[in-house]
Design a protein around this motif. Structure first.
Motif, mmCIF file in Angstrom:
data_model
loop_
_atom_site.group_PDB
_atom_site.id
_atom_site.type_symbol
_atom_site.label_atom_id
_atom_site.label_comp_id
_atom_site.label_asym_id
_atom_site.label_seq_id
_atom_site.Cartn_x
_atom_site.Cartn_y
_atom_site.Cartn_z
ATOM 1 N N LEU A 58 0.859 -1.190 0.000
ATOM 2 C CA LEU A 58 0.000 0.000 0.000
ATOM 3 C C LEU A 58 0.892 1.236 0.000
ATOM 4 O O LEU A 58 2.055 1.156 0.418
ATOM 5 N N VAL A 59 0.356 2.362 -0.426
ATOM 6 C CA VAL A 59 1.124 3.604 -0.413
ATOM 7 C C VAL A 59 0.423 4.609 0.502
ATOM 8 O O VAL A 59 -0.785 4.821 0.394
ATOM 9 N N ALA A 60 1.199 5.181 1.409
ATOM 10 C CA ALA A 60 0.685 6.234 2.295
ATOM 11 C C ALA A 60 1.421 7.518 1.930
ATOM 12 O O ALA A 60 2.570 7.488 1.482
ATOM 13 N N SER A 61 0.768 8.641 2.137
ATOM 14 C CA SER A 61 1.376 9.905 1.733
ATOM 15 C C SER A 61 0.969 11.014 2.684
ATOM 16 O O SER A 61 -0.184 11.082 3.118
ATOM 17 N N VAL A 62 1.924 11.863 3.012
ATOM 18 C CA VAL A 62 1.635 12.989 3.894
ATOM 19 C C VAL A 62 2.634 14.098 3.601
ATOM 20 O O VAL A 62 3.713 13.844 3.066
ATOM 21 N N GLY A 65 8.005 12.528 8.575
ATOM 22 C CA GLY A 65 7.155 12.081 7.457
ATOM 23 C C GLY A 65 6.941 10.579 7.494
ATOM 24 O O GLY A 65 5.833 10.092 7.254
ATOM 25 N N GLU A 66 7.999 9.840 7.791
ATOM 26 C CA GLU A 66 7.883 8.370 7.862
ATOM 27 C C GLU A 66 6.882 7.969 8.959
ATOM 28 O O GLU A 66 6.027 7.113 8.750
ATOM 29 N N LYS A 67 6.986 8.645 10.086
ATOM 30 C CA LYS A 67 6.070 8.363 11.196
ATOM 31 C C LYS A 67 4.616 8.638 10.755
ATOM 32 O O LYS A 67 3.708 7.849 11.019
ATOM 33 N N GLY A 68 4.413 9.747 10.064
ATOM 34 C CA GLY A 68 3.075 10.106 9.575
ATOM 35 C C GLY A 68 2.556 9.068 8.586
ATOM 36 O O GLY A 68 1.395 8.653 8.646
ATOM 37 N N CYS A 69 3.429 8.626 7.672
ATOM 38 C CA CYS A 69 3.017 7.628 6.669
ATOM 39 C C CYS A 69 2.670 6.308 7.347
ATOM 40 O O CYS A 69 1.711 5.634 6.961
ATOM 41 N N GLU A 128 -1.235 2.088 8.890
ATOM 42 C CA GLU A 128 -1.933 1.249 9.868
ATOM 43 C C GLU A 128 -3.445 1.380 9.701
ATOM 44 O O GLU A 128 -4.172 0.392 9.784
ATOM 45 N N LEU A 129 -3.909 2.603 9.453
ATOM 46 C CA LEU A 129 -5.347 2.811 9.250
ATOM 47 C C LEU A 129 -5.809 2.158 7.939
ATOM 48 O O LEU A 129 -6.874 1.533 7.874
ATOM 49 N N GLN A 130 -4.991 2.302 6.878
ATOM 50 C CA GLN A 130 -5.341 1.682 5.590
ATOM 51 C C GLN A 130 -5.501 0.166 5.765
ATOM 52 O O GLN A 130 -6.472 -0.427 5.291
ATOM 53 N N LYS A 131 -4.551 -0.440 6.477
ATOM 54 C CA LYS A 131 -4.620 -1.888 6.704
ATOM 55 C C LYS A 131 -5.877 -2.241 7.490
ATOM 56 O O LYS A 131 -6.570 -3.202 7.185
ATOM 57 N N THR A 188 8.139 25.767 4.037
ATOM 58 C CA THR A 188 8.733 24.755 3.160
ATOM 59 C C THR A 188 7.822 23.541 3.223
ATOM 60 O O THR A 188 7.496 23.061 4.307
ATOM 61 N N ASP A 189 7.401 23.086 2.042
ATOM 62 C CA ASP A 189 6.415 22.007 1.977
ATOM 63 C C ASP A 189 7.045 20.799 1.277
ATOM 64 O O ASP A 189 7.587 20.938 0.176
ATOM 65 N N ILE A 190 6.990 19.634 1.936
ATOM 66 C CA ILE A 190 7.608 18.426 1.362
ATOM 67 C C ILE A 190 6.590 17.279 1.382
ATOM 68 O O ILE A 190 6.515 16.532 2.365
ATOM 69 N N PRO A 191 5.793 17.147 0.326
ATOM 70 C CA PRO A 191 4.900 15.984 0.271
ATOM 71 C C PRO A 191 5.726 14.715 0.005
ATOM 72 O O PRO A 191 6.595 14.711 -0.872
ATOM 73 N N ILE A 192 5.441 13.662 0.782
ATOM 74 C CA ILE A 192 6.185 12.401 0.670
ATOM 75 C C ILE A 192 5.191 11.259 0.512
ATOM 76 O O ILE A 192 4.181 11.229 1.209
ATOM 77 N N SER A 193 5.502 10.316 -0.366
ATOM 78 C CA SER A 193 4.705 9.088 -0.458
ATOM 79 C C SER A 193 5.623 7.908 -0.215
ATOM 80 O O SER A 193 6.722 7.839 -0.788
ATOM 81 N N MET A 194 5.144 6.971 0.605
ATOM 82 C CA MET A 194 5.999 5.872 1.038
ATOM 83 C C MET A 194 5.191 4.580 1.112
ATOM 84 O O MET A 194 4.039 4.596 1.563
ATOM 85 N N SER A 195 5.789 3.481 0.671
ATOM 86 C CA SER A 195 5.095 2.195 0.788
ATOM 87 C C SER A 195 5.058 1.805 2.262
ATOM 88 O O SER A 195 6.032 2.026 2.995
ATOM 89 N N GLY A 196 3.943 1.223 2.684
ATOM 90 C CA GLY A 196 3.745 0.982 4.116
ATOM 91 C C GLY A 196 4.667 -0.062 4.706
ATOM 92 O O GLY A 196 5.254 0.142 5.762
#
Ligand code: UDP
Length: 231
Positions: A146-150, A209-213, A218-221, A175-183
């Motif tokens: 799955l991919v999570a992004s924040v 960002g990793e913590k947020g993703c 966890e919610l997606q799962k 400064t804005d850094i959108p990140i997408s990460m596989s869970g």
């Protein structure tokens, strides 16, 4: 100095996150995802035969993403129809998601991912990616993760998670850094950086960002497990 967040969150705390799947009856799969006042619906169509035939790939399928923001989703009415920004975000979404879709399992076809932002308070590309990942899973599209992004960023002198529009616009602009990460594997498939940041701050932002993703993952799962059992 940014001493306290406008909405009283901790600096490394995201807005309330909500996720629901199977919200659009006629879609192959769908999801609703919200990060505070940023709210998105994602719907999937396909895999279906790709037309025109000359663009079909006999080895693999294609993930095509369409991002849209409704006119009433922001305070200053947004002009309807796809702007350059929306076309760009569609491509960003595709790049964030496609590496985790097993496209070799459905050659010559396309999976269409539609996301509709009906309420926007920054982070809409991230919320769209989270919703789209859930909708793809709901559609039964084969994926390896799955991919999570924040979005994470620097507001004043602070590294903060999940910026609101008010925070994005703080002082000279954050400064804005959108990140997408596989869970599961924690691979970053998307990272944009708008603004200035030192290397040390950037490393800290990546950790936050990793913590947020992970929280989103966890919610997606959880929502997928509730409907389909083990994920
Ligand atoms: N926004 C707006 N009008 C527009 C585009 C964006 O008011 O035409 C606002 C909206 O709240 C959006 C935010 O600006 O979420 C930040 O937009 P950006 O392009 O940085 O993308 P996002 O952070 O939403 O992924």
């Amino acid at each position: 100095m940014y001493k306290k967040r406008f909405d009283n969150r901790k600096f490394d705390e995201s807005r309330p996150i909500e996720a629901t799947i199977s919200v659009v009856e006629n879609a192959t799969g769908s999801a609703h995802f919200s990060l505070g006042n940023t709210k998105v619906i994602a719907a999937i169509e396909g895999p279906k035969t790709l037309h025109p035939r000359r663009i079909q790939d006999p080895e693999r399928g294609l993930v095509r993403c369409t991002y849209d923001m409704m006119s009433f989703s922001v305070d200053d009415r947004k002009r309807p129809g796809p702007s350059r920004r929306e076309i760009e975000i569609g491509l960003v979404m595709k790049n964030a998601l496609q590496p985790f879709v097993l496209i070799k399992e459905f050659p010559k076809t396309v999976v269409d991912v539609y996301t509709e932002v009906y309420q926007a308070d920054a982070g809409t590309r991230c919320a769209s990616i989270c919703a789209a990942s859930l909708a793809l899973a709901d559609a039964g599209v084969p994926m390896r993760d799955l991919v999570a992004s924040v979005s994470v960023g620097k507001v004043g002198d602070k590294i903060v998670l999940d910026l609101t529009k008010k925070e994005e616009d703080y002082e000279e602009g954050a400064t804005d850094i959108p990140i997408s990460m596989s869970g599961r594997t924690k691979e970053i498939s998307h990272l944009q950086l708008d603004g200035c940041i030192t290397l040390d701050e950037f490393k800290k932002a990546l950790d936050v960002g990793e913590k947020g993703c992970q929280e989103i993952y966890e919610l997606q799962k959880k929502v997928l497990k509730e409907k389909y059992g083990g994920v």
